[in-house]
Design a protein around this motif. Structure first.
Motif, PDB file in Angstrom:
ATOM      1  N   GLY A  77     -59.239  -1.356  59.300  1.00 49.72           N
ATOM      2  CA  GLY A  77     -57.923  -1.913  59.018  1.00 49.72           C
ATOM      3  C   GLY A  77     -56.795  -0.909  59.080  1.00 49.72           C
ATOM      4  O   GLY A  77     -55.622  -1.269  58.934  1.00 49.72           O
ATOM      5  N   VAL A 119     -51.311  -0.109  58.147  1.00 45.79           N
ATOM      6  CA  VAL A 119     -52.501  -0.948  57.965  1.00 45.79           C
ATOM      7  C   VAL A 119     -52.252  -2.351  58.509  1.00 45.79           C
ATOM      8  O   VAL A 119     -51.111  -2.792  58.655  1.00 45.79           O
ATOM      9  N   ARG A 120     -53.350  -3.042  58.789  1.00 46.92           N
ATOM     10  CA  ARG A 120     -53.242  -4.409  59.319  1.00 46.92           C
ATOM     11  C   ARG A 120     -52.567  -5.335  58.316  1.00 46.92           C
ATOM     12  O   ARG A 120     -51.803  -6.232  58.681  1.00 46.92           O
ATOM     13  N   VAL A 155     -55.542  -3.777  52.732  1.00 48.93           N
ATOM     14  CA  VAL A 155     -56.343  -2.639  53.179  1.00 48.93           C
ATOM     15  C   VAL A 155     -56.117  -1.427  52.278  1.00 48.93           C
ATOM     16  O   VAL A 155     -57.026  -0.627  52.055  1.00 48.93           O
TER      17      VAL A 155
END
Length: 322
Positions: free
Chosen positions: A194, A234-235, A239
């Motif tokens: 992620g 981060v996605r 995460v």
């Protein structure tokens, strides 16, 4: 999205991590805005007046401005012995990050009259406090970058944070803490699926600012000075909390006294791969206006060379002409 002048049009986009890791030295400066001026004015001045001065000085390999939001302790699960809170007055509102390929390039930058006089004398126009630190040579590393935008302008495409680490007093030396932060925190985190981008930047113990500016306070606003920071994209926000699963919490508590998590609202790249970006040359509003008008001729190398001369060539100014 803005087209960056750093690279030849039509060429493949260079890998961002490789570009950044070519640099030997890094300069980090934390900023606190003046309280008697609207923050929006301070930010615009930083980017479009103060920032473009840097693009006129040879020596920098990369120069970025990161606009920071308030600390987000809610993103982390509780870890015994680690504080996630930061006093409001101690939280910086901006951070600049400059990279230099070599000691010689840093020295050339520092000798230039714009860097020696004009830039320092201008700082009081928008900031009340500065804390600048030069990282130990070859210590900062970009460990992963799946975003791969070396000339980002505006809001990041995914949630992005600057995580600032306060070491536990007397626990270890600065060098030991730096190794721990890089090898036992940053490197394992960079392998998480992620994580879209991660750069780690160790910092020396703060004694005085590496950049002096008349009329601007240089002392740190609290006793929680940073011994390193991580830029983390981060996605999704979830995460961030998950990353502690790959970190030994007991060892983290022994090494780290506090972690402050500043969301990055916007990033403006003034210089990339040794050359000024369009934003670095003209300022962001002018570039946006040119794009909106479809005035593509204003973005060509020929016009920019006529208007800005040697500044367009950036780092090449340091090298003999053939």
């Amino acid at each position: 999205m803005l087209v960056d002048l750093t690279f030849d049009r039509g060429s493949a986009m260079p890998e961002t991590g490789g570009l950044e890791n070519a640099a030997k030295l890094a300069l980090t400066a934390f900023f606190w805005w003046r309280t008697d001026i609207q923050h929006e004015v301070c930010e615009a001045y930083w980017r479009d007046v103060h920032g473009i001065m840097f693009s006129r000085v040879p020596g920098l390999w990369q120069c970025r401005q990161l606009r920071l939001a308030a600390n987000r302790p809610d993103l982390w699960p509780a870890v015994q012995g680690i504080s996630l809170e930061a006093p409001e007055a101690a939280q910086p509102q901006g951070m600049s990050h400059g990279l230099f390929l070599s000691e010689a390039d840093l020295a050339a930058f520092g000798r230039n009259p714009i860097a020696m006089e004009t830039i320092p004398n201008d700082a009081h126009n928008f900031i009340s406090r500065i804390g600048a630190q030069l990282s130990p040579p070859d210590s900062g590393r970009t460990l992963v970058d799946r975003i791969n935008d070396p000339a980002m302008q505006g809001a990041p495409p995914v949630p992005t944070f600057v995580l600032c680490f306060v070491s536990r007093a007397g626990a270890t030396s600065a060098e030991t803490f730096h190794r721990y932060l890089t090898e036992h925190v940053a490197r394992p985190w960079s392998g998480h699926p992620g994580v879209m981008r991660l750069r780690v930047e160790p910092l020396p113990p703060y004694e005085q600012s590496a950049m002096s500016s008349p009329g601007v306070a240089h002392q740190w606003p609290s006793d929680e000075t940073y011994l390193g920071w991580i830029e983390l994209a981060v996605r999704n926000e979830g995460v961030v909390g998950d990353l502690l699963e790959v970190t030994a919490a007991d060892e983290l508590g022994k090494q780290v006294r506090a972690v402050h998590t500043y969301p990055v609202r916007e990033i403006y790249t003034i210089i990339s791969a040794g050359r000024p970006t369009e934003v670095g040359l003209r300022g962001y509003p002018a570039v946006q206006t040119i794009i909106a008008a479809g005035a593509d001729d204003q973005r060509g190398e020929a016009v920019l060379n006529l208007l800005f001369g040697d500044a367009v060539r950036g780092l090449d100014q340091l090298r003999p002409r053939t």
